[in-house]
Design an enzyme around this catalytic site. Structure first.
Site, PDB file in Angstrom:
ATOM      1  N   GLU A 523       6.790  -6.771   7.897  1.00  9.56           N
ATOM      2  CA  GLU A 523       7.685  -5.844   8.595  1.00  9.56           C
ATOM      3  C   GLU A 523       8.764  -6.540   9.435  1.00  9.56           C
ATOM      4  O   GLU A 523       8.886  -6.311  10.643  1.00  9.56           O
ATOM      5  CB  GLU A 523       6.864  -4.885   9.463  1.00  9.56           C
ATOM      6  CG  GLU A 523       5.874  -4.063   8.642  1.00  9.56           C
ATOM      7  CD  GLU A 523       5.025  -3.112   9.477  1.00  9.56           C
ATOM      8  OE1 GLU A 523       5.263  -3.007  10.696  1.00  9.56           O
ATOM      9  OE2 GLU A 523       4.120  -2.486   8.908  1.00  9.56           O
ATOM     10  N   GLU A 639       0.355  -0.862   0.234  1.00 10.50           N
ATOM     11  CA  GLU A 639      -0.448  -0.040   1.147  1.00 10.50           C
ATOM     12  C   GLU A 639      -0.281   1.444   0.812  1.00 10.50           C
ATOM     13  O   GLU A 639       0.000   2.274   1.684  1.00 10.50           O
ATOM     14  CB  GLU A 639      -0.053  -0.305   2.602  1.00 10.50           C
ATOM     15  CG  GLU A 639      -0.193  -1.758   3.031  1.00 10.50           C
ATOM     16  CD  GLU A 639       0.208  -2.008   4.483  1.00 10.50           C
ATOM     17  OE1 GLU A 639       0.252  -1.035   5.271  1.00 10.50           O
ATOM     18  OE2 GLU A 639       0.477  -3.185   4.823  1.00 10.50           O
TER      19      GLU A 639
END
Length: 737
Positions: A523, A639
């Protein structure tokens, strides 16, 4: 496939509980495949789903699942579903910096080692998640590395003449006996930019301690008194030195040696490359009888080509028996031998104890307090108390409470007083670095004692040097005050870079033979597609931004370290979320990958998390996969889950969720070339609330329901992986009588 629909209740029970004649149910449920979904699904659909094979049998790329380590190790039904249906597991939390790294930077591998061994038994591979992120970090430890340095003051007034150091003349009795390659005074080279330092350089041939020697002026002494020499010193490279004394001491050569590594000085141990205070105490018995003065030598000639710096303002000799006496209104504030005078008002049985010298700020001990639970609104639930040495404080008199404190992790402390009308200090944050806390208040005439309120944040706390004073002193004046020195940006970068190296080298190196794919950077991007900068006004307690201190190249360093300490064939990924909902973010991530590789690192793959919902734009999902595939990198759905906005979904929502799972898998296979398909990881096993305490609570995003039964989504995932409606290949009739 033909169904004969006869629906009495008994027939339903035959179907669901396998109590009917096997000859009539020609393809009855195989018990090895797990329970079918709950009875609210249409009967025929429920039976179809129950007949599907384990998910991993429908794909030739890696099918992974995000799991909780504790659930996998302790819940049989959970572990069995993981082992049966997936090739690879990604641990959601336990392999991150926060749970792995303790307050001193060491790693504890025991828990993950046991997990790795368990997955090996099941034939599963483990995907490492994640090395460098801004959340789930041991931020307390990392922040402690770059915290300001607290420089203690001298114990009392300086009785040594340092005027000749401050003006650079070396007058007043200072003698440069053996100047080596030079002894001089340098402005701005001391503990702060406004203080001076003595600069001492050993020569290229220096070998004896006295080859570089500075001798102090004569210091007058009083018979029977104790004295303390103190100064702050550092060296540019590894150095070594000693203090030797003149003929008025019983032991002159040497009285005190010290050594260092990494350019750091210490009396008995090596530390970091920061300034270090050296303190040498002389007892009355160290002086020869009838001595009226002494002087000493700084002997720094052991090693050649070393530059030493001594802060001028910190260089002092103090008469410890003439030091002003501060009237401490608590009977025991240094905890050198015990915690007498302190008691536990509230807290666990073992909340209060004496810590050893290893956990003391200075001296032989500290007060140790363990708070087991966090209750920010009721700090008093762990409360340690000492009575004042006077019955009550004086009305309208100013008081100061000061103490040193640290905690194993990020914590909080508040002081309060007992008495008719109590005082309450504001909450003070703590970390693994010692912190000086001062609290001033005006007495109301009713205060009888001091409390440390530590119930706000769970953790272990160490408290030392507790002083409560009204300012009254006796003696010959005060010493120099403590000062706080901020580290420079360059120093912070060096320290955080070292912490990254320590973390990645140990984590990747330890699992070199067990983990062959990693999320190296997680991220890194903002929603608009620019790189995060770490400028956050109120970060969470486990939030730390490596980029803030290492700059844009933080990811370059991370990938190089992961490659260096792992295997050449390991697959190293960068990973981010919302790439399907923000194509600008997807573009920004791709450009950042190009930048990382332009700096000499290799990124093997890009992970797209895909925490999506029923309303996620399908066209943008397709566009995202096309953009990612165009990079030529391995692409991983890392994910995947599909939110429904409720933990009590309708049949229609369950069907739509199944369709969305299948669409993502279909699109991945359509737009990502086979050679670039690393695989798909589904985030979580079931809708069980215990799996969603910290992630999507009150939701139902997964493929199994709260009772580990297959949902409609199981069919969508399997059909997507297989590339067809698997159930159309089932043969035989179901006759329910």
């Amino acid at each position: 496939m033909k169904y004969t629909k006869i629906l009495p209740a008994l027939a339903l029970s035959c179907l669901l509980f396998s109590s009917c004649d096997d000859q009539i149910m020609e393809w009855g449920k195989d018990p090895s495949h797990g329970d079918i979904t709950s009875a609210e699904l249409p009967l025929e659909l429920a039976e179809k789903i129950g007949r599907y094979e384990p998910l991993k049998k429908y794909t030739d790329f890696k099918l992974g699942v995000g799991i909780g380590l504790d659930e996998y190790m302790t819940i049989d039904a959970y572990r069995n579903l993981v082992n049966e249906n997936f090739h690879e597991v990604t641990v959601g939390y336990a392999m991150k910096h926060g749970p792995m790294v303790n307050s001193t930077g060491e790693l504890n591998f025991a828990k993950v080692d046991a997990f790795i061994a368990k997955t090996k038994e099941a034939g599963l591979s483990v995907f490492g998640h994640t090395l460098v992120w801004h959340q789930n970090q041991n931020a307390s430890y990392l922040n402690s590395l770059i915290a300001p340095t607290i420089i203690p003051g001298t114990s009392g007034p300086n009785i040594m003449n340092v005027a000749g150091l401050k003006d650079g003349s070396f007058s007043g009795g200072w003698v440069r006996n053996n100047p080596g390659a030079g002894i001089s005074i340098v402005d701005g080279a001391g503990l702060s930019a406004s203080t001076k330092a003595i600069k001492l350089i050993s020569s290229a041939t220096s070998a004896q301690p006295y080859s570089l020697q500075l001798t102090s002026p004569t210091v007058p002494i009083v018979s029977g008194h104790k004295y303390e020499i103190s100064f702050f010193i550092k060296s540019d490279v590894d150095g070594k030195g000693r203090i030797s004394f003149g003929s008025t001491l019983n032991n002159s050569y040497p009285y005190m040696d010290w050594y260092a590594t990494g350019g750091t000085w210490t009396e008995a141990f090596a530390t970091t490359s920061q300034w270090k205070q050296v303190k040498i105490k002389l007892n009355a018995t160290d002086f020869k009888t009838a001595s009226t003065n002494f002087n000493f030598n700084l002997d720094l000639g052991y090693l050649p080509n070393v530059t030493y710096s001594i802060d001028v303002n910190s260089f002092a000799v103090v008469d410890l028996d003439a030091v002003p006496t501060i009237v401490n209104l608590v009977s025991n504030g240094n905890f050198n031998t015990d915690i007498t005078g302190w008691s536990k008002y509230n807290g666990a049985t073992d909340a209060l104890s004496l810590a050893s010298s290893a956990n003391a700020y200075e001296g032989n001990g500290a007060m140790k307090v363990v708070n087991a639970t966090s209750d920010a609104a009721n700090q008093w639930k762990t409360q340690i108390h000492s009575d004042f040495t006077v019955s009550k404080l004086t009305l309208d008199k100013e008081y100061t409470i000061s103490f040193m404190i640290r905690s194993d992790a990020a914590g909080s402390v508040r002081c309060s007083t007992t008495g008719t009308t109590a005082h309450y200090q504001g909450d003070q944050t703590t970390s693994s670095t010692w912190k000086l806390v001062e609290w001033k208040f005006t007495g109301n005439g009713t205060e009888t004692g001091l409390n440390f309120d530590l119930g706000g944040v769970a953790g272990t706390y160490y408290i030392d040097n507790v002083v409560v004073t009204d300012g009254a002193t006796s003696g010959g004046g005060a010493g120099t005050p403590a000062i706080t020195i901020e580290k420079t940006d360059a120093e912070k970068a060096t320290l955080i870079g070292g912490a990254m190296t320590n973390w990645i080298s140990k984590m990747v190196g330890h699992y070199k033979n067990d983990v062959h794919a990693w999320d190296v950077v997680n991220e890194p991007m903002k929603e608009g597609g620019s790189l995060r900068d770490g400028n956050v006004t109120d970060p969470a307690s486990d939030e730390f931004y490596w980029v803030k201190y290492l700059g844009k190249d933080y990811a370059v360093t991370a990938f190089k370290l992961a490659r260096q300490y792992g295997n050449a064939t390991d697959k190293l990924f960068i990973n981010d979320y919302n790439l399907e909902s923000s194509l600008a973010k997807c573009d920004g991530l791709i450009e950042y990958v190009k930048y990382i590789e332009s700096k000499g690192a290799t990124v093997d793959g890009i992970g797209t998390q895909m925490h999506i919902s029923l309303s996620t734009n399908k066209e943008q999902i397709a566009q995202m996969f096309q953009k990612l595939a165009a990079t030529g990198k391995l692409i991983k759905v890392s994910e995947l889950d599909v939110r429904l906005g409720t933990n009590s979904p309708t049949l229609e929502q369950l069907a739509s969720q199944s369709a969305m799972y299948q669409y993502v898998i279909d699109s991945y296979k359509q737009y990502v070339p086979k050679a670039q398909q690393y695989g798909i990881t589904i985030w979580g096993i079931s809708d069980n609330k215990d799996e969603h305490v910290n992630w999507l609570p009150n939701e139902s995003p997964n493929v199994w329901d709260a009772e580990y039964k297959r949902k409609h989504s199981y069919k969508g995932v399997a059909d997507g992986l297989a590339g067809k409606d698997v159930s159309k290949d089932f043969t035989g009739d179901i006759i329910i009588k």
